[in-house]
Write a protein that holds these residues in place. Structure first.
Motif, PDB file in Angstrom:
ATOM      1  N   ALA A 286       0.348  -1.931   9.395  1.00 12.35           N
ATOM      2  CA  ALA A 286       1.451  -2.256   8.488  1.00 12.35           C
ATOM      3  C   ALA A 286       1.526  -3.737   8.159  1.00 12.35           C
ATOM      4  O   ALA A 286       2.450  -4.167   7.469  1.00 12.35           O
ATOM      5  N   THR A 287       0.570  -4.508   8.622  1.00 18.00           N
ATOM      6  CA  THR A 287       0.670  -5.966   8.571  1.00 18.00           C
ATOM      7  C   THR A 287       0.093  -6.547   7.294  1.00 18.00           C
ATOM      8  O   THR A 287      -1.033  -6.257   6.917  1.00 18.00           O
ATOM      9  N   SER A 288       0.884  -7.369   6.628  1.00 15.46           N
ATOM     10  CA  SER A 288       0.414  -8.255   5.564  1.00 15.46           C
ATOM     11  C   SER A 288       1.567  -9.182   5.214  1.00 15.46           C
ATOM     12  O   SER A 288       2.737  -8.894   5.512  1.00 15.46           O
ATOM     13  N   VAL A 289       1.242 -10.291   4.577  1.00 19.38           N
ATOM     14  CA  VAL A 289       2.280 -11.210   4.107  1.00 19.38           C
ATOM     15  C   VAL A 289       3.249 -10.464   3.195  1.00 19.38           C
ATOM     16  O   VAL A 289       4.473 -10.602   3.301  1.00 19.38           O
ATOM     17  N   GLU A 290       2.685  -9.648   2.302  1.00 16.88           N
ATOM     18  CA  GLU A 290       3.517  -8.941   1.338  1.00 16.88           C
ATOM     19  C   GLU A 290       4.380  -7.876   2.007  1.00 16.88           C
ATOM     20  O   GLU A 290       5.558  -7.697   1.653  1.00 16.88           O
ATOM     21  N   ALA A 291       3.824  -7.180   2.987  1.00 18.80           N
ATOM     22  CA  ALA A 291       4.593  -6.140   3.676  1.00 18.80           C
ATOM     23  C   ALA A 291       5.765  -6.737   4.441  1.00 18.80           C
ATOM     24  O   ALA A 291       6.864  -6.174   4.446  1.00 18.80           O
ATOM     25  N   PHE A 292       5.537  -7.871   5.084  1.00 20.21           N
ATOM     26  CA  PHE A 292       6.628  -8.512   5.820  1.00 20.21           C
ATOM     27  C   PHE A 292       7.758  -8.911   4.863  1.00 20.21           C
ATOM     28  O   PHE A 292       8.946  -8.712   5.160  1.00 20.21           O
ATOM     29  N   ALA A 293       7.391  -9.475   3.723  1.00 25.44           N
ATOM     30  CA  ALA A 293       8.416  -9.863   2.753  1.00 25.44           C
ATOM     31  C   ALA A 293       9.183  -8.632   2.259  1.00 25.44           C
ATOM     32  O   ALA A 293      10.412  -8.660   2.125  1.00 25.44           O
ATOM     33  N   ASP A 294       8.455  -7.551   1.992  1.00 26.48           N
ATOM     34  CA  ASP A 294       9.103  -6.322   1.541  1.00 26.48           C
ATOM     35  C   ASP A 294      10.041  -5.761   2.598  1.00 26.48           C
ATOM     36  O   ASP A 294      11.123  -5.242   2.271  1.00 26.48           O
ATOM     37  N   MET A 295       9.628  -5.814   3.863  1.00 28.57           N
ATOM     38  CA  MET A 295      10.460  -5.254   4.933  1.00 28.57           C
ATOM     39  C   MET A 295      11.849  -5.887   4.946  1.00 28.57           C
ATOM     40  O   MET A 295      12.870  -5.182   5.016  1.00 28.57           O
ATOM     41  N   HIS A 296      11.912  -7.209   4.855  1.00 37.04           N
ATOM     42  CA  HIS A 296      13.210  -7.893   4.889  1.00 37.04           C
ATOM     43  C   HIS A 296      14.100  -7.424   3.731  1.00 37.04           C
ATOM     44  O   HIS A 296      15.270  -7.086   3.931  1.00 37.04           O
ATOM     45  N   VAL A 297      13.533  -7.396   2.542  1.00 32.49           N
ATOM     46  CA  VAL A 297      14.321  -7.041   1.359  1.00 32.49           C
ATOM     47  C   VAL A 297      14.731  -5.574   1.397  1.00 32.49           C
ATOM     48  O   VAL A 297      15.896  -5.222   1.149  1.00 32.49           O
TER      49      VAL A 297
END
Length: 316
Positions: A286-297
């Motif tokens: 599940a790891t990526s810069v984009e996935a982390f940003a999406d998770m927060h939002v």
């Protein structure tokens, strides 16, 4: 209407992570976010929570402390860390953040599959130590052309669909098994038939009491000797002892697991270590810069939706 409170039962602290986006987004709507630094402090504030966020396993006993809570948000796609039966008895909705890592986990599935097809991990590791001669390895003579193979996807949710689409993009035939067939343009088959027909079986299913050890010795016996197994869902879907036995006996060509039944698996009791036809990664799909940003939002949006639907926050 009192100010809603959201409690993160087990805040992530072991990696570079913060909850600034969630805190700021919720604060704009008058919602307080609490990040207890210890489990004792978490238990102390659970009775105040309108919504609880669980990053990992939420012990069933904690549900009884959540006397005000309307929902638990699993800070993930999987929801097996929460006792859904007990939550339902208490009138607590259990949900997740399903959209944040669809591309990443499906990418991981395809990457693991390709690594097995090309014996990428053992050959790269050998080259890194200066070893060039790999032509006497059995794995060297079992590499496969991807185009024309059949990939069987078990669990055709968001991630499973993307795995199937990406497999088709590689020139593969995609087939699927799911207890709840949809209108996806992919043939749905009973699990035994899928196992028998597939060159690669990719697990994308949810872990439930019914699906635990879905891939056991009997299921593996139905698979082709030159087939591979990829698991990017939950480790409990696979009977790992049966898988190790089959691999050692040559009844499968290989396996790639991003998830394990016990995480981390103790090295001194891991039957899958040290095998050239096994690829193991550390639940990083599940790891990526984009996935982390999406998770927060997306997590913040899910919380606000829950508070509104359950009458704890005024509708817009």
């Amino acid at each position: 209407m009192s100010e809603p409170v959201v409690v993160v039962y087990d805040p992530i602290t072991t990696i570079r992570w913060n909850y600034d986006v969630e805190r700021e987004t919720l604060a704009e709507h008058g919602v307080t976010l609490l990040l207890p630094p210890t489990l004792d402090e978490a238990r102390a504030v659970l009775p105040r929570a309108d919504v609880v966020v669980a990053s990992g396993k939420l012990p069933t006993a904690e549900l009884d402390l959540m006397t005000r809570c309307v929902a638990v948000v699993c800070y993930s796609v999987g929801m097996d860390g929460v006792d859904a039966t007990r939550a339902a008895q208490l009138g607590i909705e259990v949900t997740n953040v399903p959209d944040y890592c669809t591309e990443e986990v499906s990418d991981q599935a395809i990457a693991l599959f390709l690594a097995l097809q090309r014996a990428l991990v053992p050959t790269a590791a050998a080259a890194a130590t200066g070893q060039w001669q790999v032509r006497d390895w059995d794995e060297f003579y079992r590499m496969r052309r991807v185009r024309g193979q059949t990939m069987g996807v078990v669990g055709l949710g968001r991630i499973g669909r993307r795995v199937a689409e990406k497999a088709q993009g590689l020139g593969m035939t995609a087939i699927a098994h799911d207890p709840y067939p949809t209108d996806a343009p992919i043939p749905f088959l009973p699990l035994p038939e899928l196992l028998e027909r597939s060159d690669a079986v990719v697990l994308c299913a949810a872990l439930t009491p019914e699906s635990r050890h879905l891939i056991d010795a009997a299921a593996i016996a139905r698979m082709r000797d030159d087939a591979v197994l990829v698991n990017v869902a939950r480790g409990g879907l696979v009977d790992e002892a049966a898988l190790a036995e089959a691999l050692h006996a040559g009844r499968l060509r290989g396996a790639a697991l991003d998830v394990r039944e016990v995480e981390p698996t103790p090295p001194d009791s891991d039957p899958l270590l040290g095998m050239r036809n096994v690829v193991l990664t550390q639940h990083v799909g599940a790891t990526s810069v984009e996935a982390f940003a999406d998770m927060h939002v997306l997590a913040a949006a899910r919380i606000l939706d829950l508070l509104r639907r359950h009458g704890r926050l005024a509708a817009r």
